[in-house]
Design an enzyme around this catalytic site. Structure first.
Site, mmCIF file in Angstrom:
data_model
loop_
_atom_site.group_PDB
_atom_site.id
_atom_site.type_symbol
_atom_site.label_atom_id
_atom_site.label_comp_id
_atom_site.label_asym_id
_atom_site.label_seq_id
_atom_site.Cartn_x
_atom_site.Cartn_y
_atom_site.Cartn_z
ATOM 1 N N HIS A 56 0.831 -1.202 0.000
ATOM 2 C CA HIS A 56 0.000 0.000 0.000
ATOM 3 C C HIS A 56 0.869 1.257 0.000
ATOM 4 C CE1 HIS A 56 -3.987 -1.941 1.188
ATOM 5 N NE2 HIS A 56 -3.110 -2.933 1.234
ATOM 6 N N ASP A 59 -5.582 5.826 2.116
ATOM 7 C CA ASP A 59 -5.854 4.471 1.652
ATOM 8 C C ASP A 59 -7.316 4.097 1.908
ATOM 9 O OD1 ASP A 59 -5.891 1.355 2.096
ATOM 10 O OD2 ASP A 59 -3.998 1.755 1.077
#
Length: 559
Positions: A111, A199
């Site tokens: 990520h 995110d």
């Protein structure tokens, strides 16, 4: 702990070395503490103290329990934010009108890396970006990359309850512990963030953005197809009338191409937690908050997922959806990635490149299942036997041993296998420089778990992909590659659909041929590289995103 005592404990981190902060001007710092307490930050404009620049600022937990330490900490942040090396305030390289984006990745390499790649693109367009990191991810950020790229080091997530789902525990910790830190940091910063880019696991940052009166954008580490499935799953809540049957079909008729999945391929967060239970509601709340985001930034490109990008715009009810990928270190249409991008290689880079250089063009199969996936003993047995039977040259990259998985069925590479394939097989246990490998002329095929980062790297390299998805969005990505784009061949699926070694060996061997999938792979490679060139679709959309962010700096956005 008193203010001065606390100030002497503050450290600023660096990828090379962490040292105690040289407090050459304690009187200046004390005055900053006073300023912070009374919230008159305008007084800071009179400060002309020069200081050593720092990139990583450590946030200890001490200040959570001590107000004096907290105020001192805020002053420390302000001091190092405004007093850059060789400059006095105001810094001519950081005008107060500059757009400042707070980038908040989920603290996992898969990520962090793509969001960091995007941050570099934003910096190249004059945007100031602060990337939030934890001790486990801070070394992923290059030091001294640009004065516009800064990091803020936050406390590492803790897991006090071993029975709690790890993802839920991590996000809960971040929400409870990082939220107040970031709120005060942003309010004290001389150049407050004008937007949050976070995110999609961090839906709670929608509330943080509201408190700061700035818009929140999602950064999706999945593609538009994958996120569309997640949105539909948690909003529409499809039922399975026979949950005991793993092959019961779940359909998504409102999505383009009306995809269907067997129940066992549905997200385990959705199907394994009790519907309406605390963990299930946790995931649903997170996804619903994502639906309320001001905008979405995808690491994809229009030519790859046009119908799904249009679908997301329709679902959100606005056009603030940007496809800016692939955000890989691609230069002038060719791959020139750093060998240590994302981690430290665990084998000799010299040996690896020499081995690749000695192979014919398009003759090597690269096998990797990402940075988080472990193969079971049965899967490893089928894979190694298939590689041996195929007769092809290959690179096999697998995760190293992990103490958190010692009690699980973690397959290891058989030592006798290593001996038998010596010379035509190159084994990497640990981190591999994947983009370097895939972009080498000798690599022709990629056996992959279909994580989205791997998908994009495979597409940008023009290799044929053999798909073996294991979970999460990987089944959706495999469906996109095999059934819709025709760029890949289905090799296996999880633990449920694993072919015999002889059949897998045949698929591996055939993947190196001049197949229709190879022709399509080369077409999509050209599309991917063209998208990020000047006047390409992703290049234009990134410019449009920056333009809109700059406009936000000068107007009040209704959240």
């Amino acid at each position: 702990m008193g203010t001065q005592k606390y100030l002497k404990t503050l450290k600023f981190g660096n990828a090379q070395k962490s040292n105690q902060m040289p407090l050459s001007s304690p009187s200046v710092m004390s005055s900053l503490v006073t300023v912070t307490k009374v919230k008159t930050l305008q007084k800071m404009k009179n400060i002309t103290q020069t200081a050593t620049s720092c990139q990583h600022i450590l946030l200890p937990t001490t200040f959570l329990y001590n107000s004096e330490a907290f105020f001192a900490h805020c002053a420390f942040i302000q001091f190092h934010s405004i007093a850059r090396k060789g400059h006095t305030y105001p810094n001519p390289n950081m005008p107060t009108t500059q757009t400042h984006v707070l980038a908040y990745p989920f603290p996992s390499s898969g990520h962090v890396i793509p969001l960091l790649d995007l941050a570099k693109r934003l910096v190249s367009r004059g945007v100031h970006v602060t990337v939030l990191v934890t001790p486990s991810t801070q070394l992923l950020v290059p030091t001294n990359y640009s004065p516009l790229l800064q990091t803020l080091l936050l406390p590492a997530p803790q897991f006090p309850n071993p029975n709690q789902n790890r993802l839920v525990a991590m996000v809960t910790f971040m929400r409870h512990q990082h939220y107040p830190i970031l709120l005060e940091w942003a309010r004290a910063h001389p150049l407050p963030p004008s937007a949050i880019l976070s995110d999609f696991f961090l839906g709670w940052t929608h509330n943080l953005a509201s408190d700061l009166h700035v818009p929140r954008m999602i950064f999706s580490p999945s593609g538009a197809f994958g996120l569309s499935i997640s949105f539909s799953l948690w909003r529409d809540l499809p039922q399975n009338d026979n949950p005991e049957d793993p092959n019961s079909v779940v359909s998504f008729p409102n999505l383009p191409n009306s995809p269907v999945y067997p129940w066992w391929q549905i997200s385990h967060h959705f199907k394994e937690n009790k519907r309406g239970g605390p963990e299930w509601e946790f995931h649903r709340e997170n996804m619903l908050l994502n639906l309320d985001a001001w905008g979405v930034v995808f690491n994809t490109f229009t030519e790859l997922e046009r119908v799904y990008l249009d679908h997301v715009k329709k679902e959100l009810g606005h056009g603030r959806v940007w496809a800016v990928g692939p955000v890989l270190p691609l230069e002038d249409g060719s791959t020139g990635p750093e060998v240590d991008r994302g981690g430290s290689i665990t084998v000799s880079c010299h040996d690896l490149m020499n081995w690749l250089d000695s192979q014919p063009n398009g003759s090597v199969v690269y096998v990797c299942f990402g940075s988080r996936t472990f193969l079971t003993s049965a899967q490893m047995d089928v894979l190694t036997r298939a590689l041996e039977l195929s007769g092809v040259h290959f690179i096999l990259s697998v995760r190293g041993p992990d103490e958190r998985h010692v009690a699980l069925d973690q397959g290891a590479i058989p030592s006798e296998f290593v001996d038998r394939v010596r010379g035509r097989g190159f084994i990497i246990e640990g981190w591999a420089p994947q983009l370097v490998i895939l972009s080498h002329r000798a690599v022709g095929a990629f056996l992959t778990h279909c994580g989205w980062n791997s998908v994009l790297e495979g597409l940008a390299s023009g290799v044929v992909m053999l798909t073996w998805p294991m979970g999460a969005d990987q089944f959706t990505n495999s469906k996109l590659l095999v059934d819709q784009l025709g760029v890949a061949v289905r090799a296996a699926e999880g633990t449920e659909k694993v072919p015999e070694p002889t059949e897998l060996a045949k698929r591996i061997e055939e993947s190196l041929g001049r197949t229709k999938e190879r022709v399509r792979a080369e077409e999509l490679r050209d599309a991917a590289l063209g998208a990020v060139k000047k006047d390409g679709s992703s290049h234009k959309q990134l410019d449009a995103l920056v333009k809109q962010l700059n406009e936000l700096k000068n107007e009040q956005v209704a959240i």
